[in-house]
Motif scaffolding. Structure first.
Motif, PDB file in Angstrom:
ATOM      1  N   LEU A 126     -13.067 -29.430  40.789  1.00 54.83           N
ATOM      2  CA  LEU A 126     -13.131 -29.644  39.347  1.00 54.83           C
ATOM      3  C   LEU A 126     -11.714 -29.768  38.800  1.00 54.83           C
ATOM      4  O   LEU A 126     -10.755 -29.362  39.458  1.00 54.83           O
ATOM      5  CB  LEU A 126     -13.829 -28.462  38.660  1.00 54.83           C
ATOM      6  CG  LEU A 126     -15.183 -28.036  39.208  1.00 54.83           C
ATOM      7  CD1 LEU A 126     -15.595 -26.695  38.622  1.00 54.83           C
ATOM      8  CD2 LEU A 126     -16.217 -29.095  38.912  1.00 54.83           C
ATOM      9  N   ARG A 127     -11.597 -30.261  37.603  1.00 54.49           N
ATOM     10  CA  ARG A 127     -10.330 -30.279  36.874  1.00 54.49           C
ATOM     11  C   ARG A 127     -10.563 -29.569  35.548  1.00 54.49           C
ATOM     12  O   ARG A 127     -11.627 -29.700  34.945  1.00 54.49           O
ATOM     13  CB  ARG A 127      -9.860 -31.710  36.607  1.00 54.49           C
ATOM     14  CG  ARG A 127      -9.457 -32.479  37.833  1.00 54.49           C
ATOM     15  CD  ARG A 127      -8.196 -31.889  38.464  1.00 54.49           C
ATOM     16  NE  ARG A 127      -7.724 -32.746  39.518  1.00 54.49           N
ATOM     17  CZ  ARG A 127      -6.490 -33.222  39.600  1.00 54.49           C
ATOM     18  NH1 ARG A 127      -5.597 -32.909  38.703  1.00 54.49           N
ATOM     19  NH2 ARG A 127      -6.151 -33.992  40.603  1.00 54.49           N
ATOM     20  N   ALA A 128      -9.555 -28.839  35.106  1.00 55.93           N
ATOM     21  CA  ALA A 128      -9.692 -28.103  33.851  1.00 55.93           C
ATOM     22  C   ALA A 128      -8.357 -28.059  33.124  1.00 55.93           C
ATOM     23  O   ALA A 128      -7.301 -28.025  33.756  1.00 55.93           O
ATOM     24  CB  ALA A 128     -10.187 -26.688  34.113  1.00 55.93           C
ATOM     25  N   ASP A 129      -8.434 -28.057  31.821  1.00 55.43           N
ATOM     26  CA  ASP A 129      -7.235 -27.897  31.010  1.00 55.43           C
ATOM     27  C   ASP A 129      -6.807 -26.432  31.048  1.00 55.43           C
ATOM     28  O   ASP A 129      -7.615 -25.551  31.329  1.00 55.43           O
ATOM     29  CB  ASP A 129      -7.500 -28.315  29.561  1.00 55.43           C
ATOM     30  CG  ASP A 129      -7.741 -29.809  29.435  1.00 55.43           C
ATOM     31  OD1 ASP A 129      -7.034 -30.581  30.110  1.00 55.43           O
ATOM     32  OD2 ASP A 129      -8.635 -30.193  28.655  1.00 55.43           O
ATOM     33  N   GLY A 130      -5.562 -26.195  30.758  1.00 55.69           N
ATOM     34  CA  GLY A 130      -5.077 -24.826  30.662  1.00 55.69           C
ATOM     35  C   GLY A 130      -4.413 -24.352  31.943  1.00 55.69           C
ATOM     36  O   GLY A 130      -4.260 -25.093  32.910  1.00 55.69           O
ATOM     37  N   THR A 131      -4.062 -23.088  31.932  1.00 53.81           N
ATOM     38  CA  THR A 131      -3.385 -22.474  33.068  1.00 53.81           C
ATOM     39  C   THR A 131      -4.378 -22.249  34.209  1.00 53.81           C
ATOM     40  O   THR A 131      -5.593 -22.243  33.990  1.00 53.81           O
ATOM     41  CB  THR A 131      -2.798 -21.109  32.671  1.00 53.81           C
ATOM     42  OG1 THR A 131      -3.887 -20.216  32.387  1.00 53.81           O
ATOM     43  CG2 THR A 131      -1.873 -21.215  31.456  1.00 53.81           C
ATOM     44  N   PRO A 132      -3.877 -22.025  35.421  1.00 51.42           N
ATOM     45  CA  PRO A 132      -4.799 -21.689  36.508  1.00 51.42           C
ATOM     46  C   PRO A 132      -5.667 -20.463  36.195  1.00 51.42           C
ATOM     47  O   PRO A 132      -6.847 -20.438  36.530  1.00 51.42           O
ATOM     48  CB  PRO A 132      -3.864 -21.432  37.691  1.00 51.42           C
ATOM     49  CG  PRO A 132      -2.708 -22.345  37.424  1.00 51.42           C
ATOM     50  CD  PRO A 132      -2.522 -22.261  35.922  1.00 51.42           C
ATOM     51  N   ARG A 133      -5.103 -19.469  35.523  1.00 50.28           N
ATOM     52  CA  ARG A 133      -5.880 -18.278  35.172  1.00 50.28           C
ATOM     53  C   ARG A 133      -7.048 -18.645  34.249  1.00 50.28           C
ATOM     54  O   ARG A 133      -8.181 -18.237  34.474  1.00 50.28           O
ATOM     55  CB  ARG A 133      -4.981 -17.236  34.508  1.00 50.28           C
ATOM     56  CG  ARG A 133      -5.689 -15.945  34.160  1.00 50.28           C
ATOM     57  CD  ARG A 133      -4.749 -14.941  33.505  1.00 50.28           C
ATOM     58  NE  ARG A 133      -3.534 -14.761  34.260  1.00 50.28           N
ATOM     59  CZ  ARG A 133      -3.337 -13.836  35.202  1.00 50.28           C
ATOM     60  NH1 ARG A 133      -4.302 -13.011  35.499  1.00 50.28           N
ATOM     61  NH2 ARG A 133      -2.190 -13.748  35.831  1.00 50.28           N
ATOM     62  N   ASP A 134      -6.767 -19.436  33.237  1.00 51.64           N
ATOM     63  CA  ASP A 134      -7.821 -19.860  32.303  1.00 51.64           C
ATOM     64  C   ASP A 134      -8.866 -20.724  33.013  1.00 51.64           C
ATOM     65  O   ASP A 134     -10.065 -20.548  32.838  1.00 51.64           O
ATOM     66  CB  ASP A 134      -7.233 -20.647  31.132  1.00 51.64           C
ATOM     67  CG  ASP A 134      -6.333 -19.813  30.242  1.00 51.64           C
ATOM     68  OD1 ASP A 134      -6.471 -18.571  30.229  1.00 51.64           O
ATOM     69  OD2 ASP A 134      -5.474 -20.415  29.565  1.00 51.64           O
ATOM     70  N   ALA A 135      -8.385 -21.668  33.817  1.00 55.46           N
ATOM     71  CA  ALA A 135      -9.277 -22.598  34.496  1.00 55.46           C
ATOM     72  C   ALA A 135     -10.202 -21.886  35.481  1.00 55.46           C
ATOM     73  O   ALA A 135     -11.370 -22.236  35.590  1.00 55.46           O
ATOM     74  CB  ALA A 135      -8.458 -23.665  35.207  1.00 55.46           C
ATOM     75  N   ALA A 136      -9.688 -20.896  36.197  1.00 60.15           N
ATOM     76  CA  ALA A 136     -10.516 -20.155  37.163  1.00 60.15           C
ATOM     77  C   ALA A 136     -11.656 -19.432  36.470  1.00 60.15           C
ATOM     78  O   ALA A 136     -12.789 -19.451  36.939  1.00 60.15           O
ATOM     79  CB  ALA A 136      -9.648 -19.163  37.936  1.00 60.15           C
ATOM     80  N   ARG A 137     -11.362 -18.813  35.341  1.00 57.35           N
ATOM     81  CA  ARG A 137     -12.413 -18.108  34.597  1.00 57.35           C
ATOM     82  C   ARG A 137     -13.427 -19.072  34.007  1.00 57.35           C
ATOM     83  O   ARG A 137     -14.633 -18.830  34.070  1.00 57.35           O
ATOM     84  CB  ARG A 137     -11.787 -17.246  33.504  1.00 57.35           C
ATOM     85  CG  ARG A 137     -11.132 -15.982  34.029  1.00 57.35           C
ATOM     86  CD  ARG A 137     -10.846 -15.009  32.901  1.00 57.35           C
ATOM     87  NE  ARG A 137     -10.097 -15.616  31.832  1.00 57.35           N
ATOM     88  CZ  ARG A 137      -8.815 -15.384  31.568  1.00 57.35           C
ATOM     89  NH1 ARG A 137      -8.138 -14.548  32.315  1.00 57.35           N
ATOM     90  NH2 ARG A 137      -8.198 -15.970  30.570  1.00 57.35           N
ATOM     91  N   ILE A 138     -12.960 -20.158  33.436  1.00 53.64           N
ATOM     92  CA  ILE A 138     -13.856 -21.136  32.826  1.00 53.64           C
ATOM     93  C   ILE A 138     -14.796 -21.740  33.856  1.00 53.64           C
ATOM     94  O   ILE A 138     -15.980 -21.961  33.599  1.00 53.64           O
ATOM     95  CB  ILE A 138     -13.038 -22.242  32.098  1.00 53.64           C
ATOM     96  CG1 ILE A 138     -12.364 -21.654  30.855  1.00 53.64           C
ATOM     97  CG2 ILE A 138     -13.918 -23.422  31.730  1.00 53.64           C
ATOM     98  CD1 ILE A 138     -11.313 -22.548  30.261  1.00 53.64           C
ATOM     99  N   ALA A 139     -14.285 -21.991  35.055  1.00 54.19           N
ATOM    100  CA  ALA A 139     -15.094 -22.623  36.107  1.00 54.19           C
ATOM    101  C   ALA A 139     -16.221 -21.729  36.595  1.00 54.19           C
ATOM    102  O   ALA A 139     -17.171 -22.217  37.187  1.00 54.19           O
ATOM    103  CB  ALA A 139     -14.202 -23.032  37.277  1.00 54.19           C
TER     104      ALA A 139
END
Length: 141
Positions: A126-139
């Motif tokens: 997946l691809r996500a906006d934001g920092t890796p920390r934010d992206a990991a939680r969102i995913a």
């Protein structure tokens, strides 16, 4: 053929020298979020998301000591980013205790500071906006 590692092209690369990898696990889902490779046109965070996780670990060896990994002489020496363990002894050892394990795959992701191994039913990128920390939680949601 005995246990061996093959290159597993996930179709995406990440920043190989950034120590900002973030792993978040919840129930049977694991996410690994990493900064995009500097040459990637899409600079959003790269997220590897495994579902149906049976087992996972992250830790030694790092990139400088990867030759000490038990799978190194079984093909991991030819992997630069991500590998898949064929006929995994780990999957076989987990299968009697977990029916889900028998249909799982064993992935190995090489990072600068550690090696991540995951036994799971599926992995998606997946691809996500934001920092890796934010992206990991969102995913995870």
């Amino acid at each position: 053929m005995p246990e061996h590692v093959i290159d597993h092209d996930l179709g995406v690369l990440w920043e190989p020298n950034a120590p900002e990898a973030v792993i978040v696990s919840q129930d049977a889902v694991l996410t690994l979020a990493l900064r995009a490779h500097p040459d990637d046109i899409d600079q959003r965070t790269v997220v590897l998301r495994w579902s149906g996780v049976v087992w996972w670990c992250a830790g030694a060896p790092n990139d400088e000591a990867v030759a000490s990994h038990r799978l190194y002489q079984k093909g991991l020496d030819r992997v630069l980013w991500s590998g898949r363990v064929e006929r995994s002894e780990l999957v076989e050892s987990l299968a009697p205790g977990s029916p889900r394990a028998s249909g799982s795959t064993h992935d190995v992701v090489l990072l600068k500071e550690e090696t991540v191994e995951v036994v799971a039913c599926a992995v998606e990128v997946l691809r996500a906006d934001g920092t890796p920390r934010d992206a990991a939680r969102i995913a995870l949601s």
